[in-house]
Design a protein around this motif. Structure first.
Motif, PDB file in Angstrom:
ATOM      1  N   UNK A 177       0.836  -1.206   0.000  1.00 11.79           N
ATOM      2  CA  UNK A 177       0.000   0.000   0.000  1.00 11.79           C
ATOM      3  C   UNK A 177       0.868   1.252   0.000  1.00 11.79           C
ATOM      4  N   UNK A 178       1.903   1.270   0.816  1.00 13.34           N
ATOM      5  CA  UNK A 178       2.812   2.429   0.872  1.00 13.34           C
ATOM      6  C   UNK A 178       3.425   2.680  -0.499  1.00 13.34           C
ATOM      7  N   UNK A 179       3.894   1.622  -1.138  1.00 15.55           N
ATOM      8  CA  UNK A 179       4.500   1.784  -2.469  1.00 15.55           C
ATOM      9  C   UNK A 179       3.462   2.280  -3.472  1.00 15.55           C
ATOM     10  N   UNK A 183       3.700   6.051  -5.631  1.00 17.01           N
ATOM     11  CA  UNK A 183       3.954   6.100  -7.074  1.00 17.01           C
ATOM     12  C   UNK A 183       3.648   7.504  -7.611  1.00 17.01           C
ATOM     13  N   UNK A 184       4.584   8.014  -8.389  1.00 15.60           N
ATOM     14  CA  UNK A 184       4.402   9.341  -8.980  1.00 15.60           C
ATOM     15  C   UNK A 184       5.141  10.435  -8.243  1.00 15.60           C
ATOM     16  N   UNK A 185       5.726  10.079  -7.093  1.00 13.81           N
ATOM     17  CA  UNK A 185       6.465  11.069  -6.311  1.00 13.81           C
ATOM     18  C   UNK A 185       7.771  10.440  -5.846  1.00 13.81           C
ATOM     19  N   UNK A 186       8.909  10.979  -6.363  1.00 14.54           N
ATOM     20  CA  UNK A 186      10.212  10.447  -5.977  1.00 14.54           C
ATOM     21  C   UNK A 186      10.455  10.612  -4.478  1.00 14.54           C
ATOM     22  N   UNK A 187       9.996  11.735  -3.924  1.00 13.38           N
ATOM     23  CA  UNK A 187      10.178  11.986  -2.494  1.00 13.38           C
ATOM     24  C   UNK A 187       9.429  10.947  -1.658  1.00 13.38           C
ATOM     25  N   UNK A 192       9.006   6.150   1.594  1.00 17.62           N
ATOM     26  CA  UNK A 192       8.371   4.838   1.715  1.00 17.62           C
ATOM     27  C   UNK A 192       9.387   3.736   1.946  1.00 17.62           C
ATOM     28  N   UNK A 193      10.520   3.803   1.257  1.00 16.13           N
ATOM     29  CA  UNK A 193      11.570   2.800   1.443  1.00 16.13           C
ATOM     30  C   UNK A 193      12.093   2.827   2.878  1.00 16.13           C
ATOM     31  N   UNK A 194      12.263   4.038   3.438  1.00 16.52           N
ATOM     32  CA  UNK A 194      12.725   4.161   4.828  1.00 16.52           C
ATOM     33  C   UNK A 194      11.698   3.586   5.791  1.00 16.52           C
ATOM     34  N   UNK A 195      10.417   3.912   5.563  1.00 16.17           N
ATOM     35  CA  UNK A 195       9.336   3.418   6.428  1.00 16.17           C
ATOM     36  C   UNK A 195       9.302   1.897   6.418  1.00 16.17           C
ATOM     37  N   UNK A 196       9.388   1.302   5.253  1.00 15.61           N
ATOM     38  CA  UNK A 196       9.340  -0.162   5.146  1.00 15.61           C
ATOM     39  C   UNK A 196      10.542  -0.788   5.850  1.00 15.61           C
TER      40      UNK A 196
END
Length: 842
Positions: A177-179, A183-187, A192-196
């Motif tokens: 869901x986070x990913x 989508x559509x925002x590099x930031x 999201x990668x940090x959160x996961x």
């Protein structure tokens, strides 16, 4: 964007439902199953409070809706990743809730802890309603479909994943869901990668072995223990906050659970663990574990042999029987299990609840010509027959023994055999504990209808033998006496008093009920046997007051007095005047271990008498009422916050009272049906977890389909839609009451797969029509009064906070029929107050 939004709703709904059931499963093992109602209510509180926040801050949220969606999903997976670890750090002791003031603080910490992940998950779902204002029915379809499938997926997971790891599938869904929302925002992708990574950190650290339990270097392989080639491990709980937070491997069991006491014995260790859908199984090796329940003090020979301790969800269900021969089996003749065998020569025996094999061993040793061993927990039998085959030796492979994996009620319906002795050894078998605050659980083995099923399997002159531990003050055994006598009196009004014998030992009681009348010589044999066991008669045909209370003296022989009340026809006065609930259970009210009447509630709340009059181990009932009370308080706050914080525009909105009644009625009606159906189908499905997952899964999936179908009723057609929905619900409830409910017992003889198919066929139309009212009401508000739409979400979620636990309480006191009737009334109230009938101001 709409497609991505629907995918996110589907996945997060799966994750939220999976987290809910996963936390319940973990707490059932680590602590107590009574937390189920508390956790459900907290989860639903998240839906209520998130709806209130949307009502108050809707305009601000809509300006940055995508950010809110992303961060609510991110917060959900981080909270889900750590909720169980934090729970292990809270030293909450529910048994001390009414004595130790600090336990109230710990309970509040539990509330907050479990609330956090469900709040953010619910916030994401409710934000999605704002994102798709014109497609509410479709959104609700994906929401319910995701929740329903999530329940079924978690059912599969419980069979292969240990309870402490059940949140991993939730994290995987939440990460998707986070990913999807990033989508559509590099930031947002970087964030999201940090959160996961943060969410999965405990999984990673446990996986690389940083905090794994130590494995003893000298863990020895026992030839008569675990299967060949298996090496046992000794779990040593990690110490410290950091280990507690970042280690998933250990389950921090409550110190008050049976297994915790067992492991305190020197050199005791866990030698086998297995996850299953029926419970978390652990086997303990200990030189002190000797299983001889009710062994008479008159026995002076060699001590019973050492056995392996068998625990399910931390409770001592039974021991794994160790084979004994004639030289060391003398103790078995001094057990209460031997009473009925003193009257029969080479009897055929049916044992309901074979557990780890002790009842089978006892029956064989006492001379049974054949033994039908019935046990509902297949993993338990597999352990005894396969993993510990060398230990059990020939018990299960004896040609006289036939093993059937089934619950007792289903077997009695399916089998056509007749048996001389039918034993229900509640002191010996698995899954028969009546302690530990478990009064909220259904037990279909001890109802009047169950005894009818047992009678059908008794041969002429056959004996039904039921034993149970004594408790103080007298409750469980007295309730069993009420059940036995009331059932016999209804079934055999002319000679019921000649068919029952009740014998009481130091810490046990046993009822022998004959399919015929006891002869004089049989009473003489039982008198001799009772003297050998140093036990007392509390009742036999023709007993006198001078014959009771001789060996095991108690201040007041209430059991004898109760039996005499039945003989004299004054049992209702005795039952009504007794301090505890000892009404005989029925399939409509199958709560054998519920002992506190409604008159106790003021004491629970501290309004009269105080908690000193309530037994220590009835804390589960206290927790249920506390959950209802906190749910009502929080629910009212959630409903009222928008009224006082949203300004004059909200106050001027017309129809608010009807909106309250409508969504209140929907929340109550849905939960009343869902929880009551789960409890009632425990008999038909004969597996509590299957029943929960199946009912939730099927109801929610078909409710989602119904919500999608209801989307055709737009505008003025909405009134027709609510009429169709409520009419369908009432018709489905009537179908249950007059068709399905009467057929439940006869259909128990069908194979499990067929019974599951029948349940699906019954639930499908009910769930389909239950999917109509909620999205129809939301759509009307979204079209006509958008400001009230989030408030409808808040009201519905707030009511559900206490409705689930209240349903269990109502079922205990008034029965399932009353609950279904009440649910029907709530849906009628919803039809009357449907928002489309409101004349909104312009």
């Amino acid at each position: 964007m709409e497609k991505r939004g629907l995918i996110s709703v589907f996945l997060v709904s799966m994750a939220v439902l999976g987290a809910q059931l996963g936390v319940i499963r973990y707490m059932s093992v680590a602590s107590w199953s009574n937390f189920a109602g508390l956790i459900i209510s907290i989860a639903l509180l998240g839906f209520g409070l998130s709806g209130t926040i949307l009502t108050v801050l809707r305009e601000r949220i809509e300006r940055r809706l995508q950010d809110w969606l992303f961060w609510s999903a991110a917060a959900f997976i981080i909270a889900a990743g750590y909720v169980l670890q934090f729970a292990r750090l809270i030293p909450f002791i529910p048994q001390s809730l009414h004595q130790d003031g600090t336990q109230v603080l710990y309970l509040a910490l539990y509330y907050f802890l479990f609330f956090v992940p469900f709040f953010f998950g619910a916030l994401f779902i409710n934000l999605s309603f704002l994102r798709m204002k014109t497609g509410i029915n479709r959104m609700y379809l994906y929401n319910l479909m995701g929740s329903g499938i999530g329940a079924l997926v978690l059912l599969v997971c419980t069979s292969v994943i240990s309870p402490q790891y059940l949140m991993i599938p939730v994290l995987l869904l939440g990460s998707a869901v986070v990913i999807n929302e990033a989508i559509g925002s590099a930031r947002r992708m970087r964030l999201g990668a940090i959160v996961i990574a943060v969410a999965f950190l405990p999984v990673l650290l446990t996986g690389i072995g940083l905090f794994s339990p130590a494995t003893s270097a000298d863990a020895q392989q026992c030839a008569d223990g675990p299967a060949q080639g298996q090496q046992t491990a000794v779990s040593e709980p990690n110490k410290g906050i950091w280990a507690g937070l970042f280690n998933l491997a250990d389950i921090n069991m409550s110190h008050y659970k049976d297994i915790s006491y067992a492991l305190k014995v020197p050199e005791s260790r866990v030698i086998h663990e297995k996850a299953s859908s029926l419970g978390y199984i652990q086997v303990i090796e200990s030189s002190q574990f000797r299983f001889a329940p009710g062994l008479s003090l008159s026995y002076y020979d060699s001590i019973p042999p050492v056995q392996h301790g068998l625990f399910i969800d931390g409770f001592g269900a039974s021991g794994i029987a160790r084979y004994v021969d004639a030289t060391n089996a003398g103790y078995i003749r001094y057990l209460p299990f031997s009473l009925s065998y003193s009257l029969k020569n080479r009897p055929s025996a049916l044992v309901i609840g074979a557990g780890g094999g002790n009842p089978v061993l006892f029956a064989l040793t006492l001379g049974a010509s054949k033994v039908m061993a019935v046990e509902p927990y297949a993993p338990v039998v597999d352990l005894a027959r396969e993993t510990f085959a060398a230990w059990s030796k020939g018990i299960w492979d004896d040609p006289r023994v036939t093993t059937v994996i089934s619950d007792g009620r289903t077997f009695c319906k399916r089998d056509d055999g007749k048996y001389d002795i039918l034993s229900i050894p509640a002191m010996v078998s698995s899954g028969m504990s009546f302690s530990s605050g478990s009064g909220n659980g259904e037990n279909y083995l001890f109802t009047k209808e169950a005894f009818d099923d047992y009678l059908s399997r008794l041969a002429p002159e056959g004996i039904l033998d039921v034993s149970m531990r004594l408790d103080s003050p007298p409750r469980a055994l007295l309730k069993l006496e009420s059940l036995v006598f009331s059932w016999a009196k209804e079934r055999f009004p002319a000679d019921f008093a000649q068919r029952i014998v009740f014998i009481r030992g130091l810490d046990w009681g046993a009822f022998l009920v004959k399919n015929g009348v006891f002869a004089t010589n049989e009473i003489a044999l039982l008198k001799k046997k009772t003297r050998d066991l140093s036990a007392d008669f509390s009742y036999y045909p023709g007993i006198s007051a001078s014959e009771v209370n001789q060996y095991n003296v108690i201040p007041e022989e209430v059991y004898y007095a109760f039996a005499q009340a039945f003989v004299a026809g004054t049992e209702q006065a005795f039952i009504g005047g007794y301090a505890f609930n000892i009404e005989p259970p029925t399939d409509n009210r199958p709560y054998f271990s519920h002992f506190l009447p409604l008159s106790t509630v003021p004491k629970l709340l501290g309004l009269s008498g105080g908690m000193k009059d309530v037994p220590f181990d009835e804390w589960g009932y206290l927790l249920s009422w506390a959950t209802v009370l906190q749910g009502v308080v929080f629910g009212l706050l959630i409903i009222c916050i928008p009224v006082f914080t949203s300004g004059r525009a909200f106050l001027r909105e017309r129809g608010k009272l009807r909106v309250i009644v409508y969504f209140f009625a929907l929340g109550m009606g849905f939960m009343l049906i869902e929880i009551a159906v789960i409890q009632k189908l425990n008999l038909f499905i004969a597996n509590p977890l299957y029943s929960v997952a199946l009912v939730i899964g099927v109801l929610l999936i078909f409710s989602g389909i119904g919500a999608g179908f209801a989307s055709r009723y737009r505008g003025e057609e909405a009134k027709k839609g609510i009429t169709v929905g409520v009419s369908g619900i009432l018709a489905a409830l009537a179908l249950h009451a007059f068709v399905f409910a009467p057929l439940m017992q006869p259909l128990l003889a069908l194979p499990e797969l067929l019974r599951i198919m029948i349940v699906i066929l019954f639930l499908a139309p009910l769930g389909f029509f239950m999917g109509f009212p909620f999205p129809l009401g939301l759509q009307v508000l979204s079209d006509k009064r958008e400001k009230l739409m989030p408030w409808g979400l808040a009201i519905n979620g707030s009511v559900s906070v206490f409705a689930s636990v209240l349903t269990s309480i109502l079922s205990m006191h008034f029965g399932f029929a009353f609950v279904f009737f009440l649910a029907a009334l709530f849906y009628v109230a919803a039809w009357v107050t449907f928002p489309a009938r409101i004349r909104f101001s312009s």
